[in-house]
Enzyme design. Structure first.
Site, PDB file in Angstrom:
ATOM      1  N   ARG A 229       0.818   7.248   0.549  1.00  0.00           N
ATOM      2  CA  ARG A 229      -0.086   6.295   0.479  1.00  0.00           C
ATOM      3  C   ARG A 229      -0.937   6.488  -0.813  1.00  0.00           C
ATOM      4  NH1 ARG A 229      -3.005   6.019   6.031  1.00  0.00           N
ATOM      5  NH2 ARG A 229      -2.441   8.177   6.061  1.00  0.00           N
TER       6      ARG A 229
ATOM      7  N   ASN B 110       0.064   3.260   7.082  1.00  0.00           N
ATOM      8  CA  ASN B 110       1.197   3.616   7.797  1.00  0.00           C
ATOM      9  C   ASN B 110       1.494   2.865   9.011  1.00  0.00           C
ATOM     10  OD1 ASN B 110       2.090   5.955   6.117  1.00  0.00           O
ATOM     11  ND2 ASN B 110       0.725   7.498   7.565  1.00  0.00           N
TER      12      ASN B 110
END
Length: 770
Positions: free
Chosen positions: A25, A43
């Site tokens: 990320r 996620n």
């Protein structure tokens, strides 16, 4: 006239693979920020979800770079892109909290401490100086601390360690190396070390830095310390201290089986072993496996009891901060530079992970315990591999550093669990085009290993989200693994013949779809045959749907069944008896037996009492080991064969002749030639080398015949016997020179540790045909 503004586009991007717990990320955030794109990343239980908006060319470049420039530990298996209506944004790109929708993603394996964390560990100015649990997004525990998915701190064994303000700032900063690194901690908020002595030992309990210093001092004084690592406990002692090594061997009831060692650094490795460029790469990789290296003949540093009878050493480097600190930082009091690091268990039992259990199960083995309070969610033993001369790796035990990294399957399978065999057990879960091996469990022989298998199954299902619709097991009716597979399935498991599974495993690893059979050479110690006898020297014509036994080693009695395997001298006598050769008193295997033992064995063979026929190639290697005087009694599995290989290696370059089998795989003339050469005074090393080359020559001859009969030109080498480097290399050389495509195992072990993958593929195809 002013040019019109470029029209914006918006895309939804779904990335699947190993993309959680690896800094994916923040990588996406940095990439989008560099390209001045707007949107968010999150996620999900199925991977990483991204929505990105901006100029078309920049969005296209963003999508391309996702797969081309991932973080070091990431493995991108797929990128799906979907057009969305332009939403209009404030021009920022954000990181959103984890979506807890159902699904599954891939968790990375545990990895060794990275260079950045090691620098912090040794920097007195850093707040994590000497912190035994220093970690970041690019290293440290993953699989062994995960209790569920998606992979967030609340679903790990770190959930019981609230972050301090400083760690929380790092954890929440997308530009920090520790952004969403779930094991992040520091001396103020993380796990703690403690040294627990045995009662009445006079050793004082200690914590943190004092615990490490005390443990190092105990090792230097010849004591045995149980050290808690990533996936379980090790039993450690100074590898240069002969009494300490012998004491550990006795306490663990390990027989003569070699110990693995951990060296403080590469200079210490080079002092005791020969390290090739490829071996160096394996040793220093983030996986940090045990690597089999050739021992330096002039190096007498190690105690003789570390690896008796073997020219190889199993060597690894420190892979946790605890290990690094145990060897000591500059300025610390000196301690051992090479440690025996063997699994924390009694021989035949699973590795110990629970602290309270360690104090009981390792009582009598360790003098003290170097423990910590971060729980281990899943046991995970050290992986073991060897590096071939061409630089490729052959994994012999696939566990820490590999698990739970998936294998891509050549054909899709319905959700299934394969339970492997009873030796070197490792489960395998499959669904669609992926298969996940569980960690190495070991030999299934008692309640503790069965319970370990149950826990491994539950943990693997929880991490992958796969609910098996069928279960596959070995066809052997007496296997503990097969009986265990019948209980949770709710119906009878699909039974797969042992050697068929070995060949299917090699086919699957090499991406074969099974539309064309292969010539499968399956050599191992024991496998239940379709005729009720013990197989193990098999040439099969096989695909995933079935096999034909094309050729096999001529059978001989196996006196005493499995119990007889510990007595290679009896196996040698049984082979001589089957070949019609006399038990002359000058033969080493005869002199190794007492007269009473010879008499009982003769009655057994003549009457067929407790003598199951076997075509096992592994048992033939054991028999020849005794016949030439190398090993008559085995204290651990394959000891006789390993020592025969070690003996052959010393003459491999000096004698290139080979014994000849009759009719393909009838060893009678080989045994007769061995006896004749023994009486001529030929050294055992030469006899062993000629035998190895003879087996390889027989394999090549039978494969040529099979090609003439069938037109098949691909050979798969599988089974535990092909952990023998001399035999595998010689077979591959002869077959390749003869124009065959040769499939050799790499990441999937050739022994029973890779069996479950083959079971998975065969069971899926058999059930499709029903």
């Amino acid at each position: 006239m002013t040019a019109p503004a470029t029209r914006a586009v918006r895309r939804r991007v779904t990335v699947c693979g190993t993309v959680q717990g690896v800094g994916f990320r923040p990588f996406v955030h940095r990439l989008a920020t560099d390209l001045t794109l707007a949107g968010f990343v999150s996620n999900t239980a199925s991977g990483v979800l991204i929505e990105v908006e901006g100029p078309p060319d920049d969005v296209a470049a963003f999508c391309d770079r996702l797969a081309e420039e991932p973080p070091p530990l990431a493995a991108v298996l797929g990128v799906e892109v979907e057009d969305l209506p332009v939403a209009g944004t404030d021009g920022t790109f954000g990181i959103r909290s984890t979506d807890r929708s159902p699904g599954s993603t891939l968790l990375p394996p545990d990895t060794a401490t990275c260079a950045d964390c090691l620098r912090e560990l040794g920097d007195p100015a850093d707040r994590r100086y000497r912190h035994p649990f220093v970690t970041c997004t690019h290293c440290g525990p993953r699989f062994t601390i995960a209790t569920g998915m998606p992979y967030d701190r609340s679903a790990t064994t770190m959930s019981g360690f609230p972050m301090c303000a400083a760690c929380a700032r790092e954890y929440g900063d997308p530009l920090d190396r520790r952004f969403h690194a779930q094991p992040v901690a520091c001396p103020g908020c993380g796990p703690r070390l403690r040294l627990v002595p045995t009662s009445g030992s006079g050793i004082r309990p200690a914590r943190d830095a004092e615990a490490l210093a005390s443990a190092r001092a105990l090792l230097a004084a010849g004591r045995i310390v149980a050290v808690k690592g990533l996936g379980g406990y090790h039993l450690a002692c100074d590898a240069t201290d002969a009494p300490a090594v012998d004491t550990l061997r006795t306490r663990k009831a390990r027989g003569g089986k070699p110990f693995a060692v951990m060296c403080a650094d590469l200079d210490d490795v080079r002092r005791i072993a020969e390290v090739s460029t490829s071996g160096l790469a394996a040793l220093t990789s983030p996986r940090r496996p045990i690597v089999l290296l050739r021992r330096r003949s002039q190096a007498n540093v190690l105690a003789p009891g570390v690896c008796p009878g073997s020219p190889h050493l199993g060597v690894m480097l420190p892979y946790t901060p605890v290990h690094t600190l145990l060897f000591g930082l500059p300025g610390d009091p000196p301690g051992p530079r090479v440690l025996v690091m063997t699994s924390g268990n009694r021989s035949g039992e699973p590795i110990v992970t629970d602290d309270d259990e360690a104090l009981t199960r390792l009582a009598g083995l360790a003098d003290a315990w170097l423990a910590h309070d971060r729980p281990i969610a899943s046991p995970c033993d050290d992986s073991l591999l060897r590096v071939r001369p061409d630089g490729t790796e052959q994994v012999l035990r696939r566990s820490r550093g590999y698990v739970p990294r998936p294998l891509r399957l050549p054909v899709p399978v319905r959700p299934a669990l394969a339970v492997g065999g009873d030796l070197k057990n490792a489960l395998c879960l499959g669904a669609g085009d992926h298969a996940w091996f569980g960690p190495h469990i070991g030999d299934m022989g008692d309640l503790t290993t069965l319970e370990a298998a149950r826990r491994a199954d539950a943990h693997l299902r929880g991490l992958t989200g796969v609910s098996p619709e069928l279960v596959a097991a070995d066809r052997h009716p007496g296997y503990h693994s097969t009986r265990w597979a019948s209980r949770p399935a709710g119906r009878a498991p699909v039974l797969v013949q042992h050697h068929h599974a070995h060949i299917a495993s090699a086919m699957a690893e090499h991406g074969l779809d099974g539309t064309t059979p292969v010539i499968g050479v399956a050599f191992d110690g024991t496998g239940y045959g379709d005729d009720g006898t013990v197989w193990g020297g098999e040439i099969l014509l096989a695909d995933y749907t079935g096999f034909r036994r094309y050729a096999h080693l001529s059978p001989a009695p196996l006196p005493g069944g499995d119990a007889g395997v510990a007595n290679p001298c009896r196996l040698a006598l049984a082979r001589l008896w089957a070949a019609g050769l006399p038990w002359d008193a000058d033969l080493p295997c005869v002199t190794a037996c007492a007269p009473e033992e010879l008499a009982v064995l003769e009655r057994q063979l003549c009457g067929g009492l407790a003598c199951v026929p076997t075509s096992s190639m592994g048992r033939l290697f054991d028999a020849v080991s005794s016949l030439v005087g190398v090993c008559h009694r085995a204290g651990y599995e394959a000891q006789a064969a390993l020592e025969l290989e070690a003996t052959a290696a010393t003459a491999w370059g000096d004698d290139t002749s080979a014994y000849a089998f009759a009719g393909g795989l009838d060893p009678a003339p080989v045994l007769a030639a061995l006896v004749a050469d023994l009486r001529r005074g030929t050294p055992a090393a030469v006899l062993a080398a000629r035998f190895h080359r003879g087996v390889a020559g027989a394999v090549a001859q039978i494969c040529r015949r099979a090609r003439r009969d069938t037109g098949l030109a691909t050979v798969a080498l599988s089974g535990g016997v092909f952990a023998n480097a001399l035999l595998e290399e010689e077979c591959a050389r002869l077959l390749t020179e003869d124009g065959f495509a040769v499939l050799r195992h790499g990441e999937v072990p050739p022994n029973d540790g890779g069996l479950a993958l083959g079971q998975l593929l065969v069971a899926a195809h058999l059930r499709q045909e029903e």
